[in-house]
Design a protein around this motif. Structure first.
Motif, PDB file in Angstrom:
ATOM      1  N   SER A  97       0.410  -1.197  -0.276  1.00 14.73           N
ATOM      2  CA  SER A  97       0.666  -0.443  -0.304  1.00 14.73           C
ATOM      3  C   SER A  97       0.848   0.989  -0.014  1.00 14.73           C
ATOM      4  O   SER A  97       0.267   2.885  -0.938  1.00 14.73           O
ATOM      5  CB  SER A  97      -0.967  -0.444   1.499  1.00 14.73           C
ATOM      6  OG  SER A  97      -1.678  -1.089   1.173  1.00 14.73           O
ATOM      7  N   LEU A  98       1.864   0.955   1.059  1.00 12.65           N
ATOM      8  CA  LEU A  98       2.628   2.779   0.809  1.00 12.65           C
ATOM      9  C   LEU A  98       3.408   2.518  -0.677  1.00 12.65           C
ATOM     10  O   LEU A  98       3.882   3.951  -1.011  1.00 12.65           O
ATOM     11  CB  LEU A  98       3.809   2.456   1.737  1.00 12.65           C
ATOM     12  CG  LEU A  98       3.575   2.469   2.949  1.00 12.65           C
ATOM     13  CD1 LEU A  98       4.511   2.171   4.308  1.00 12.65           C
ATOM     14  CD2 LEU A  98       2.145   3.904   3.196  1.00 12.65           C
ATOM     15  N   ASN A  99       3.945   1.288  -1.620  1.00 11.28           N
ATOM     16  CA  ASN A  99       4.866   1.436  -2.535  1.00 11.28           C
ATOM     17  C   ASN A  99       3.584   2.250  -3.525  1.00 11.28           C
ATOM     18  O   ASN A  99       4.248   3.280  -4.509  1.00 11.28           O
ATOM     19  CB  ASN A  99       4.777   0.072  -2.896  1.00 11.28           C
ATOM     20  CG  ASN A  99       5.713  -0.840  -2.509  1.00 11.28           C
ATOM     21  OD1 ASN A  99       6.838   0.009  -2.020  1.00 11.28           O
ATOM     22  ND2 ASN A  99       5.969  -1.837  -2.924  1.00 11.28           N
ATOM     23  N   SER A 100       2.303   2.217  -3.402  1.00 11.53           N
ATOM     24  CA  SER A 100       1.559   2.453  -4.296  1.00 11.53           C
ATOM     25  C   SER A 100       1.449   4.042  -4.415  1.00 11.53           C
ATOM     26  O   SER A 100       1.290   4.353  -5.232  1.00 11.53           O
ATOM     27  CB  SER A 100       0.221   1.538  -4.422  1.00 11.53           C
ATOM     28  OG  SER A 100       0.640   0.519  -4.522  1.00 11.53           O
ATOM     29  N   LEU A 101       1.216   4.356  -2.747  1.00  9.37           N
ATOM     30  CA  LEU A 101       0.974   6.085  -2.381  1.00  9.37           C
ATOM     31  C   LEU A 101       2.729   6.917  -3.198  1.00  9.37           C
ATOM     32  O   LEU A 101       2.136   7.428  -3.244  1.00  9.37           O
ATOM     33  CB  LEU A 101       0.263   6.148  -1.056  1.00  9.37           C
ATOM     34  CG  LEU A 101      -0.935   5.241  -0.396  1.00  9.37           C
ATOM     35  CD1 LEU A 101      -0.801   5.431   0.763  1.00  9.37           C
ATOM     36  CD2 LEU A 101      -1.700   5.806  -1.148  1.00  9.37           C
ATOM     37  N   SER A 120       0.922  -4.849 -15.691  1.00 10.84           N
ATOM     38  CA  SER A 120       0.425  -3.229 -14.719  1.00 10.84           C
ATOM     39  C   SER A 120      -0.439  -3.114 -13.813  1.00 10.84           C
ATOM     40  O   SER A 120      -1.125  -4.835 -13.851  1.00 10.84           O
ATOM     41  CB  SER A 120       0.599  -1.835 -15.510  1.00 10.84           C
ATOM     42  OG  SER A 120      -0.216  -0.454 -15.230  1.00 10.84           O
ATOM     43  N   PRO A 121      -0.166  -2.999 -12.121  1.00  8.94           N
ATOM     44  CA  PRO A 121       1.580  -2.218 -12.140  1.00  8.94           C
ATOM     45  C   PRO A 121       2.403  -3.159 -12.033  1.00  8.94           C
ATOM     46  O   PRO A 121       2.410  -4.350 -11.500  1.00  8.94           O
ATOM     47  CB  PRO A 121       0.849  -2.613 -10.323  1.00  8.94           C
ATOM     48  CG  PRO A 121      -0.303  -2.176 -10.213  1.00  8.94           C
ATOM     49  CD  PRO A 121      -0.678  -3.033 -11.305  1.00  8.94           C
ATOM     50  N   PHE A 122       3.338  -2.817 -12.048  1.00  8.92           N
ATOM     51  CA  PHE A 122       4.730  -3.708 -12.062  1.00  8.92           C
ATOM     52  C   PHE A 122       5.244  -4.177 -10.713  1.00  8.92           C
ATOM     53  O   PHE A 122       5.516  -5.443 -11.051  1.00  8.92           O
ATOM     54  CB  PHE A 122       6.250  -2.810 -11.918  1.00  8.92           C
ATOM     55  CG  PHE A 122       6.562  -1.613 -13.585  1.00  8.92           C
ATOM     56  CD1 PHE A 122       5.804  -2.323 -14.807  1.00  8.92           C
ATOM     57  CD2 PHE A 122       6.636  -0.352 -13.417  1.00  8.92           C
ATOM     58  CE1 PHE A 122       6.348  -2.428 -15.269  1.00  8.92           C
ATOM     59  CE2 PHE A 122       7.010   0.001 -14.559  1.00  8.92           C
ATOM     60  CZ  PHE A 122       6.583  -0.380 -15.767  1.00  8.92           C
ATOM     61  N   ARG A 123       4.550  -4.448  -9.306  1.00  3.39           N
ATOM     62  CA  ARG A 123       5.055  -4.939  -8.112  1.00  3.39           C
ATOM     63  C   ARG A 123       6.473  -5.356  -8.332  1.00  3.39           C
ATOM     64  O   ARG A 123       7.249  -4.402  -7.825  1.00  3.39           O
ATOM     65  CB  ARG A 123       4.035  -6.518  -8.417  1.00  3.39           C
ATOM     66  CG  ARG A 123       2.447  -6.201  -8.358  1.00  3.39           C
ATOM     67  CD  ARG A 123       1.875  -5.295  -7.803  1.00  3.39           C
ATOM     68  NE  ARG A 123       0.177  -5.407  -8.159  1.00  3.39           N
ATOM     69  CZ  ARG A 123      -0.482  -4.522  -7.582  1.00  3.39           C
ATOM     70  NH1 ARG A 123       0.059  -4.026  -6.058  1.00  3.39           N
ATOM     71  NH2 ARG A 123      -1.771  -4.803  -7.031  1.00  3.39           N
ATOM     72  N   TRP A 124       6.547  -7.044  -8.122  1.00  3.86           N
ATOM     73  CA  TRP A 124       7.909  -7.252  -7.665  1.00  3.86           C
ATOM     74  C   TRP A 124       8.411  -7.741  -9.645  1.00  3.86           C
ATOM     75  O   TRP A 124       9.962  -7.721  -9.337  1.00  3.86           O
ATOM     76  CB  TRP A 124       8.344  -8.317  -7.091  1.00  3.86           C
ATOM     77  CG  TRP A 124       7.083  -9.297  -7.318  1.00  3.86           C
ATOM     78  CD1 TRP A 124       6.064  -9.517  -7.077  1.00  3.86           C
ATOM     79  CD2 TRP A 124       7.625 -10.024  -8.043  1.00  3.86           C
ATOM     80  NE1 TRP A 124       5.729 -10.820  -7.644  1.00  3.86           N
ATOM     81  CE2 TRP A 124       6.303 -11.271  -8.928  1.00  3.86           C
ATOM     82  CE3 TRP A 124       8.938 -10.803  -9.248  1.00  3.86           C
ATOM     83  CZ2 TRP A 124       6.448 -12.498  -9.538  1.00  3.86           C
ATOM     84  CZ3 TRP A 124       8.802 -11.951  -9.781  1.00  3.86           C
ATOM     85  CH2 TRP A 124       8.230 -12.645 -10.188  1.00  3.86           C
ATOM     86  N   GLY A 125       7.837  -7.548 -10.361  1.00  9.31           N
ATOM     87  CA  GLY A 125       8.273  -8.145 -11.264  1.00  9.31           C
ATOM     88  C   GLY A 125       9.297  -7.551 -12.524  1.00  9.31           C
ATOM     89  O   GLY A 125       8.925  -6.092 -12.299  1.00  9.31           O
ATOM     90  N   TYR A 126      10.146  -7.890 -12.894  1.00  8.79           N
ATOM     91  CA  TYR A 126      11.128  -6.840 -14.045  1.00  8.79           C
ATOM     92  C   TYR A 126      11.127  -7.354 -15.432  1.00  8.79           C
ATOM     93  O   TYR A 126       9.650  -7.987 -15.513  1.00  8.79           O
ATOM     94  CB  TYR A 126      12.453  -8.042 -13.880  1.00  8.79           C
ATOM     95  CG  TYR A 126      12.817  -7.617 -14.899  1.00  8.79           C
ATOM     96  CD1 TYR A 126      14.163  -6.373 -14.003  1.00  8.79           C
ATOM     97  CD2 TYR A 126      13.915  -8.082 -15.797  1.00  8.79           C
ATOM     98  CE1 TYR A 126      15.676  -6.054 -14.921  1.00  8.79           C
ATOM     99  CE2 TYR A 126      15.010  -7.463 -16.990  1.00  8.79           C
ATOM    100  CZ  TYR A 126      15.690  -6.480 -16.357  1.00  8.79           C
ATOM    101  OH  TYR A 126      16.314  -6.205 -17.041  1.00  8.79           O
ATOM    102  N   ARG A 144      -2.153  -9.032 -15.257  1.00  7.02           N
ATOM    103  CA  ARG A 144      -1.605  -8.363 -13.896  1.00  7.02           C
ATOM    104  C   ARG A 144      -1.149  -9.489 -12.901  1.00  7.02           C
ATOM    105  O   ARG A 144      -1.513 -10.694 -12.664  1.00  7.02           O
ATOM    106  CB  ARG A 144      -2.994  -8.107 -12.904  1.00  7.02           C
ATOM    107  CG  ARG A 144      -3.790  -7.463 -13.749  1.00  7.02           C
ATOM    108  CD  ARG A 144      -5.034  -6.708 -13.360  1.00  7.02           C
ATOM    109  NE  ARG A 144      -5.500  -5.366 -13.627  1.00  7.02           N
ATOM    110  CZ  ARG A 144      -7.488  -5.760 -13.923  1.00  7.02           C
ATOM    111  NH1 ARG A 144      -7.710  -7.709 -13.850  1.00  7.02           N
ATOM    112  NH2 ARG A 144      -8.073  -5.146 -14.228  1.00  7.02           N
ATOM    113  N   HIS A 145      -0.027  -9.192 -12.260  1.00  7.07           N
ATOM    114  CA  HIS A 145       0.174 -10.370 -10.980  1.00  7.07           C
ATOM    115  C   HIS A 145      -1.141 -10.736 -10.238  1.00  7.07           C
ATOM    116  O   HIS A 145      -1.606  -9.879 -10.140  1.00  7.07           O
ATOM    117  CB  HIS A 145       1.211  -9.978 -10.082  1.00  7.07           C
ATOM    118  CG  HIS A 145       2.642  -9.200 -11.005  1.00  7.07           C
ATOM    119  ND1 HIS A 145       3.178  -9.941 -11.427  1.00  7.07           N
ATOM    120  CD2 HIS A 145       3.062  -7.998 -11.387  1.00  7.07           C
ATOM    121  CE1 HIS A 145       4.495 -10.289 -12.018  1.00  7.07           C
ATOM    122  NE2 HIS A 145       4.106  -8.152 -12.320  1.00  7.07           N
ATOM    123  N   PRO A 146      -0.908 -12.066 -10.215  1.00 10.66           N
ATOM    124  CA  PRO A 146      -2.250 -12.214 -10.125  1.00 10.66           C
ATOM    125  C   PRO A 146      -2.604 -12.227  -7.801  1.00 10.66           C
ATOM    126  O   PRO A 146      -1.347 -12.656  -7.527  1.00 10.66           O
ATOM    127  CB  PRO A 146      -2.464 -13.903 -10.346  1.00 10.66           C
ATOM    128  CG  PRO A 146      -0.622 -14.399 -10.130  1.00 10.66           C
ATOM    129  CD  PRO A 146      -0.153 -13.024 -10.718  1.00 10.66           C
TER     130      PRO A 146
END
Length: 302
Positions: A82-86, A221-227, A268-270
């Motif tokens: 959540s902090l990452n997104s904000l 998208s979102p990238f999350r952790w993925g390369y 999307r990342h599941p």
């Protein structure tokens, strides 16, 4: 092109202010006013409303409270995500006044109950904690030094180092670099990590020249952790390091552009989310289109 820009501008403030700044070239007073709206409407306001009185989201540091690993995907609802997104959406840190202290008092990592702002053993988790801590004003210099101590001989990082991994991971290395960039220090350490990716053209094995995996060309998208090469190229855009060894990866990004100049969501990342912020697989993604357009504009300007 005008229709494309209008399509991008017809977006949540979290995306719109970046289009105004990076593609339209709007004056600061315009995109800063849009950015200020992120905290009070749309995605940003919705996610801020989910913060608990203890400072956490969904009752946990990296996983929601009570998560048992049986949901079919990584939940994206806990505090770190959540902090990452904000932060990525551009929310002003002042909106979250008091969060640093609340997390210091109430939030512990699922790994051995370690204090939140001290980080843990996972490179990616520590990278996000470093970036979020810098943004919110927490004392996270110790995490930056942790990356110097845990850099592998080839210049990168691997979250599996605790299991004995001695070769770096593209995913872990990029996430580590993003955290160190947010910190602003450790330039020599960061430079070595950049070289790890550049020596491999952002997507090839150094030993054989083979593509490391099909995921390098999958833009999610979102990238999350993925390369992906898009995620990596956007990092180098932010650093301002235009290197000829990236040319083939840039070509991959350009090749995925559709006839209407959009880029499609590759999936999307599941996992559980508070709410969706982008389109389903196969549809034109405003987030990916923004990212790819500014990467190509930056590259072509050089």
């Amino acid at each position: 092109m005008r229709e494309l820009i209008e399509w991008l501008l017809d977006s949540d403030p979290a995306l719109r202010w970046q289009v105004e700044r990076d593609l339209v070239g709007a004056p600061p007073e315009v995109w800063e006013a849009t950015r200020a709206r992120v905290a009070v409407e749309g995605f940003g306001a919705r996610l801020l409303a989910e913060q608990g009185a203890d400072g956490m989201w969904d009752g946990g540091a990296f996983f929601p409270r009570g998560f048992r690993g049986d949901e079919g995907g990584q939940p994206w609802t806990a505090t770190t995500w959540s902090l990452n997104s904000l932060r990525e959406w551009g929310v002003d840190a002042g909106v979250l006044q008091g969060t640093v202290e609340l997390l210091e008092a109430n939030c512990r990592w699922e790994y051995q109950g370690l204090p939140y702002w001290g980080g843990e053993v996972d490179c990616c988790i520590n990278a996000w904690t470093l970036a979020n801590g810098v943004w919110l004003g927490a004392d996270v210099d110790g995490i930056a030094r942790w990356f110097a101590r845990h850099q592998l001989e080839d210049g990168g990082w691997n979250c599996e180092w605790v299991e004995g991994a001695r070769r770096s991971s593209f995913h872990s290395t990029l996430n580590a670099l993003k955290g160190l960039l947010a910190h602003g220090g450790m330039s020599e350490v960061r430079r070595a990590g950049e070289e790890y990716l550049l020596e491999r053209g952002l997507f090839r094995r150094l030993s054989t020249g083979e593509v490391v995996g099909e995921w390098v060309g999958q833009f999610r998208s979102p990238f999350r952790w993925g390369y992906s090469v898009l995620n990596a190229a956007d990092y180098f855009r932010q650093v301002g390091r235009r290197d000829p060894r990236m040319a083939e990866a840039i070509g991959m990004i350009r090749a995925k552009r559709q006839a209407d100049w959009t880029w499609l969501q590759d999936g999307r990342h599941p996992g559980r989310v508070w709410f969706e912020i982008d389109v389903a697989e196969g549809e034109p993604s405003k987030w990916l289109t923004l990212c790819a357009m500014r990467v190509l504009r930056w590259w072509d300007e050089g």
